[in-house]
Design a protein around this motif. Structure first.
Motif, PDB file in Angstrom:
ATOM      1  N   MET A   1       0.684  -1.343   0.332  1.00 43.59           N
ATOM      2  CA  MET A   1      -0.206   0.347   0.497  1.00 43.59           C
ATOM      3  C   MET A   1       0.422   1.280   0.115  1.00 43.59           C
ATOM      4  SD  MET A   1      -2.738   1.205   3.220  1.00 43.59           S
ATOM      5  CE  MET A   1      -1.247   1.398   4.639  1.00 43.59           C
ATOM      6  N   GLN A   2       0.937   2.307  -0.793  1.00 45.08           N
ATOM      7  CA  GLN A   2       1.301   3.091  -0.834  1.00 45.08           C
ATOM      8  C   GLN A   2       0.854   4.042   0.023  1.00 45.08           C
ATOM      9  OE1 GLN A   2       0.978   5.943  -4.466  1.00 45.08           O
ATOM     10  NE2 GLN A   2       1.999   7.542  -3.565  1.00 45.08           N
ATOM     11  N   ARG A   3       1.558   4.492   1.528  1.00 46.74           N
ATOM     12  CA  ARG A   3       1.543   5.638   1.779  1.00 46.74           C
ATOM     13  C   ARG A   3       2.656   7.149   2.276  1.00 46.74           C
ATOM     14  NH1 ARG A   3       3.045   3.233   7.212  1.00 46.74           N
ATOM     15  NH2 ARG A   3       2.647   0.764   7.090  1.00 46.74           N
ATOM     16  N   PRO A   4       2.063   8.032   2.435  1.00 46.60           N
ATOM     17  CA  PRO A   4       1.813   9.392   2.169  1.00 46.60           C
ATOM     18  C   PRO A   4       3.914   9.392   3.152  1.00 46.60           C
ATOM     19  CG  PRO A   4       0.279   9.215   4.125  1.00 46.60           C
ATOM     20  CD  PRO A   4       0.780   7.463   3.193  1.00 46.60           C
ATOM     21  N   ILE A   5       4.280  11.007   2.615  1.00 51.12           N
ATOM     22  CA  ILE A   5       5.943  10.767   2.729  1.00 51.12           C
ATOM     23  C   ILE A   5       5.351  11.812   4.276  1.00 51.12           C
ATOM     24  CG2 ILE A   5       7.874  11.868   2.188  1.00 51.12           C
ATOM     25  CD1 ILE A   5       6.881  10.296   0.498  1.00 51.12           C
TER      26      ILE A   5
ATOM     27  N   LEU B   1       7.055   0.433   1.690  1.00 48.82           N
ATOM     28  CA  LEU B   1       7.804   0.255   1.623  1.00 48.82           C
ATOM     29  C   LEU B   1       8.554   0.555   0.173  1.00 48.82           C
ATOM     30  CD1 LEU B   1      10.278   3.101   2.955  1.00 48.82           C
ATOM     31  CD2 LEU B   1      11.093   0.783   3.233  1.00 48.82           C
ATOM     32  N   VAL B   2       8.034  -0.048  -0.536  1.00 47.04           N
ATOM     33  CA  VAL B   2       8.226  -0.713  -1.916  1.00 47.04           C
ATOM     34  C   VAL B   2       7.717   0.049  -2.776  1.00 47.04           C
ATOM     35  CG1 VAL B   2       8.763  -2.726  -3.289  1.00 47.04           C
ATOM     36  CG2 VAL B   2       9.408  -2.562  -1.295  1.00 47.04           C
ATOM     37  N   ASP B   3       6.499   0.274  -1.969  1.00 46.85           N
ATOM     38  CA  ASP B   3       5.249  -0.224  -3.120  1.00 46.85           C
ATOM     39  C   ASP B   3       4.802   1.647  -3.221  1.00 46.85           C
ATOM     40  OD1 ASP B   3       3.977  -2.311  -3.332  1.00 46.85           O
ATOM     41  OD2 ASP B   3       2.072  -2.241  -1.325  1.00 46.85           O
ATOM     42  N   THR B   4       5.834   2.251  -2.107  1.00 49.18           N
ATOM     43  CA  THR B   4       5.744   4.029  -1.954  1.00 49.18           C
ATOM     44  C   THR B   4       6.618   4.408  -2.970  1.00 49.18           C
ATOM     45  OG1 THR B   4       4.821   4.039   0.217  1.00 49.18           O
ATOM     46  CG2 THR B   4       5.788   6.309  -0.360  1.00 49.18           C
ATOM     47  N   LEU B   5       8.055   3.554  -2.342  1.00 42.76           N
ATOM     48  CA  LEU B   5       8.994   3.789  -3.587  1.00 42.76           C
ATOM     49  C   LEU B   5       8.167   3.968  -5.135  1.00 42.76           C
ATOM     50  CD1 LEU B   5      12.177   5.114  -3.879  1.00 42.76           C
ATOM     51  CD2 LEU B   5      12.712   3.025  -4.092  1.00 42.76           C
ATOM     52  N   ASP B   6       7.947   3.154  -5.546  1.00 48.33           N
ATOM     53  CA  ASP B   6       7.172   2.363  -6.729  1.00 48.33           C
ATOM     54  C   ASP B   6       6.896   3.713  -7.389  1.00 48.33           C
ATOM     55  OD1 ASP B   6       7.590   0.689  -9.045  1.00 48.33           O
ATOM     56  OD2 ASP B   6       6.148   0.323  -9.113  1.00 48.33           O
ATOM     57  N   ALA B   7       5.752   4.287  -6.463  1.00 50.26           N
ATOM     58  CA  ALA B   7       4.956   4.923  -6.695  1.00 50.26           C
ATOM     59  C   ALA B   7       5.586   6.711  -7.407  1.00 50.26           C
ATOM     60  CB  ALA B   7       4.037   5.186  -5.705  1.00 50.26           C
ATOM     61  N   ASN B   8       6.519   7.060  -6.161  1.00 53.47           N
ATOM     62  CA  ASN B   8       7.413   8.037  -6.206  1.00 53.47           C
ATOM     63  C   ASN B   8       8.579   7.795  -6.941  1.00 53.47           C
ATOM     64  OD1 ASN B   8       6.141   9.899  -4.345  1.00 53.47           O
ATOM     65  ND2 ASN B   8       5.936   7.951  -3.594  1.00 53.47           N
ATOM     66  N   ARG B   9       8.597   6.657  -8.452  1.00 48.89           N
ATOM     67  CA  ARG B   9      10.102   6.476  -8.883  1.00 48.89           C
ATOM     68  C   ARG B   9      10.451   7.537  -9.371  1.00 48.89           C
ATOM     69  NH1 ARG B   9      12.024   1.283 -10.952  1.00 48.89           N
ATOM     70  NH2 ARG B   9      12.219  -0.193  -9.515  1.00 48.89           N
ATOM     71  N   GLU B  10       9.736   8.767  -9.791  1.00 48.13           N
ATOM     72  CA  GLU B  10      10.159   9.614 -11.110  1.00 48.13           C
ATOM     73  C   GLU B  10      10.837  11.009 -10.690  1.00 48.13           C
ATOM     74  OE1 GLU B  10       6.356  11.037  -9.437  1.00 48.13           O
ATOM     75  OE2 GLU B  10       6.394   9.227 -10.149  1.00 48.13           O
ATOM     76  N   ARG B  11      10.665  10.204  -8.937  1.00 48.27           N
ATOM     77  CA  ARG B  11      11.450  11.879  -8.500  1.00 48.27           C
ATOM     78  C   ARG B  11      11.993  11.370  -6.410  1.00 48.27           C
ATOM     79  NH1 ARG B  11       7.389  14.259  -4.308  1.00 48.27           N
ATOM     80  NH2 ARG B  11       5.864  12.710  -3.901  1.00 48.27           N
ATOM     81  N   CYS B  12      12.429   9.788  -7.176  1.00 44.92           N
ATOM     82  CA  CYS B  12      13.588   9.336  -5.558  1.00 44.92           C
ATOM     83  C   CYS B  12      13.932   7.663  -6.247  1.00 44.92           C
ATOM     84  CB  CYS B  12      11.986   9.614  -5.022  1.00 44.92           C
ATOM     85  SG  CYS B  12      12.541   8.311  -3.051  1.00 44.92           S
TER      86      CYS B  12
END
Length: 139
Positions: free
Chosen positions: A1-5, A30-41
Protein backbone atom coordinates in the motif's frame (compact mmCIF):
# COMPACT_ATOMS: atom_id res chain seq x y z
CA UNK A 1 0.00 0.00 0.00
CA UNK A 2 1.35 3.42 -0.93
CA UNK A 3 1.75 5.70 2.09
CA UNK A 4 2.15 9.47 2.53
CA UNK A 5 5.68 10.87 2.87
CA UNK A 6 6.70 11.89 6.40
CA UNK A 7 8.10 15.44 6.59
CA UNK A 8 8.23 15.98 10.37
CA UNK A 9 11.93 16.56 11.05
CA UNK A 10 11.71 15.66 14.77
CA UNK A 11 10.34 12.22 13.79
CA UNK A 12 12.94 11.73 11.03
CA UNK A 13 15.75 12.50 13.50
CA UNK A 14 14.87 9.48 15.67
CA UNK A 15 17.06 6.41 15.15
CA UNK A 16 15.04 3.42 13.95
CA UNK A 17 14.59 0.21 15.91
CA UNK A 18 15.85 -3.07 14.47
CA UNK A 19 13.52 -4.72 11.97
CA UNK A 20 12.14 -8.23 12.42
CA UNK A 21 10.27 -10.52 10.07
CA UNK A 22 7.07 -9.23 11.69
CA UNK A 23 7.80 -5.94 9.89
CA UNK A 24 7.59 -7.36 6.36
CA UNK A 25 4.28 -5.55 5.76
CA UNK A 26 6.15 -2.27 6.35
CA UNK A 27 8.78 -3.35 3.81
CA UNK A 28 6.05 -3.98 1.22
CA UNK A 29 4.45 -0.57 1.88
CA UNK A 30 7.90 0.99 1.51
CA UNK A 31 8.43 -0.69 -1.87
CA UNK A 32 4.94 0.35 -3.02
CA UNK A 33 5.57 3.96 -1.98
CA UNK A 34 9.02 4.05 -3.63
CA UNK A 35 7.61 2.55 -6.81
CA UNK A 36 4.87 5.21 -6.90
CA UNK A 37 7.51 7.97 -6.52
CA UNK A 38 10.17 6.56 -8.89
CA UNK A 39 10.19 9.61 -11.15
CA UNK A 40 11.53 11.72 -8.28
CA UNK A 41 13.12 9.25 -5.87
CA UNK A 42 15.59 6.31 -5.99
CA UNK A 43 15.45 5.19 -2.38
CA UNK A 44 13.41 5.35 0.80
CA UNK A 45 13.73 4.42 4.46
CA UNK A 46 10.78 3.23 6.53
CA UNK A 47 10.79 6.39 8.65
CA UNK A 48 9.93 8.30 5.47
CA UNK A 49 6.53 6.53 5.55
CA UNK A 50 6.05 7.03 9.28
CA UNK A 51 7.59 3.79 10.57
CA UNK A 52 10.65 4.07 12.79
CA UNK A 53 11.99 0.66 11.72
CA UNK A 54 15.39 -0.12 10.16
CA UNK A 55 14.24 -0.99 6.63
CA UNK A 56 15.34 0.62 3.36
CA UNK A 57 14.42 0.13 -0.28
CA UNK A 58 16.53 1.35 -3.21
CA UNK A 59 16.30 1.23 -6.98
CA UNK A 60 19.32 -0.94 -7.89
CA UNK A 61 20.88 0.30 -11.14
CA UNK A 62 23.00 -2.85 -11.42
CA UNK A 63 19.87 -5.01 -11.39
CA UNK A 64 18.09 -3.16 -14.18
CA UNK A 65 16.19 -0.84 -11.86
CA UNK A 66 14.77 -3.55 -9.60
CA UNK A 67 13.96 -2.42 -6.07
CA UNK A 68 16.17 -4.03 -3.43
CA UNK A 69 14.82 -4.16 0.12
CA UNK A 70 17.19 -4.33 3.09
CA UNK A 71 16.35 -5.03 6.72
CA UNK A 72 18.90 -3.75 9.25
CA UNK A 73 21.50 -2.64 6.66
CA UNK A 74 24.99 -1.88 7.93
CA UNK A 75 27.70 -0.33 5.80
CA UNK A 76 30.83 -2.37 6.53
CA UNK A 77 33.29 -0.84 4.04
CA UNK A 78 33.46 2.49 2.24
CA UNK A 79 36.03 3.77 -0.26
CA UNK A 80 36.44 6.83 -2.47
CA UNK A 81 35.02 9.79 -0.55
CA UNK A 82 33.42 12.64 -2.52
CA UNK A 83 31.18 15.65 -1.89
CA UNK A 84 27.77 15.72 -3.57
CA UNK A 85 24.41 17.48 -3.48
CA UNK A 86 21.38 15.40 -2.49
CA UNK A 87 17.68 15.98 -2.24
CA UNK A 88 15.10 14.06 -0.25
CA UNK A 89 11.34 13.59 -0.60
CA UNK A 90 11.00 14.39 3.11
CA UNK A 91 12.83 17.72 2.86
CA UNK A 92 12.83 20.83 0.68
CA UNK A 93 15.83 21.59 -1.55
CA UNK A 94 19.27 20.00 -1.81
CA UNK A 95 22.14 19.82 0.65
CA UNK A 96 25.86 19.04 0.50
CA UNK A 97 26.97 15.74 1.95
CA UNK A 98 29.96 13.37 1.97
CA UNK A 99 29.45 10.01 0.23
CA UNK A 100 31.62 7.11 -0.91
CA UNK A 101 31.90 5.71 -4.45
CA UNK A 102 32.10 2.08 -3.29
CA UNK A 103 30.49 0.54 -0.24
CA UNK A 104 29.88 -2.93 1.14
CA UNK A 105 26.67 -3.62 3.02
CA UNK A 106 25.45 -6.43 5.27
CA UNK A 107 21.69 -6.83 5.69
CA UNK A 108 18.82 -9.30 5.92
CA UNK A 109 16.51 -9.88 2.99
CA UNK A 110 12.72 -10.10 3.39
CA UNK A 111 13.03 -13.82 4.19
CA UNK A 112 15.48 -13.13 7.01
CA UNK A 113 18.54 -14.44 5.14
CA UNK A 114 21.87 -12.72 5.75
CA UNK A 115 23.24 -10.89 2.70
CA UNK A 116 26.44 -9.01 1.94
CA UNK A 117 27.31 -7.18 -1.29
CA UNK A 118 29.32 -4.33 -2.76
CA UNK A 119 27.63 -1.36 -4.44
CA UNK A 120 28.93 1.54 -6.53
CA UNK A 121 27.62 4.66 -8.24
CA UNK A 122 24.10 5.89 -7.73
CA UNK A 123 23.00 2.73 -5.94
CA UNK A 124 25.78 3.17 -3.36
CA UNK A 125 24.82 6.81 -2.88
CA UNK A 126 21.13 5.94 -2.39
CA UNK A 127 21.97 3.22 0.14
CA UNK A 128 24.15 5.63 2.13
CA UNK A 129 21.37 8.25 2.16
CA UNK A 130 18.78 5.74 3.36
CA UNK A 131 21.06 4.17 5.99
CA UNK A 132 21.57 7.71 7.33
CA UNK A 133 17.76 7.96 7.63
CA UNK A 134 17.65 4.79 9.75
CA UNK A 135 20.23 6.36 12.07
CA UNK A 136 18.24 9.59 12.39
CA UNK A 137 20.77 11.51 10.28
CA UNK A 138 19.21 14.06 7.95
CA UNK A 139 21.30 15.61 5.20
Amino acid sequence: MQRPIMTTVSFLRRPSRAATLDDIHIAQDLVDTLDANRERCVGMAANMIGESVCIIAVVDEDLGGRITTMLNPQITTQDGAYETQEGCLSLQGERSTLRYRRIEVSWQDIRGRARHAAFTGGTAEAIQHEVDHTLGIII
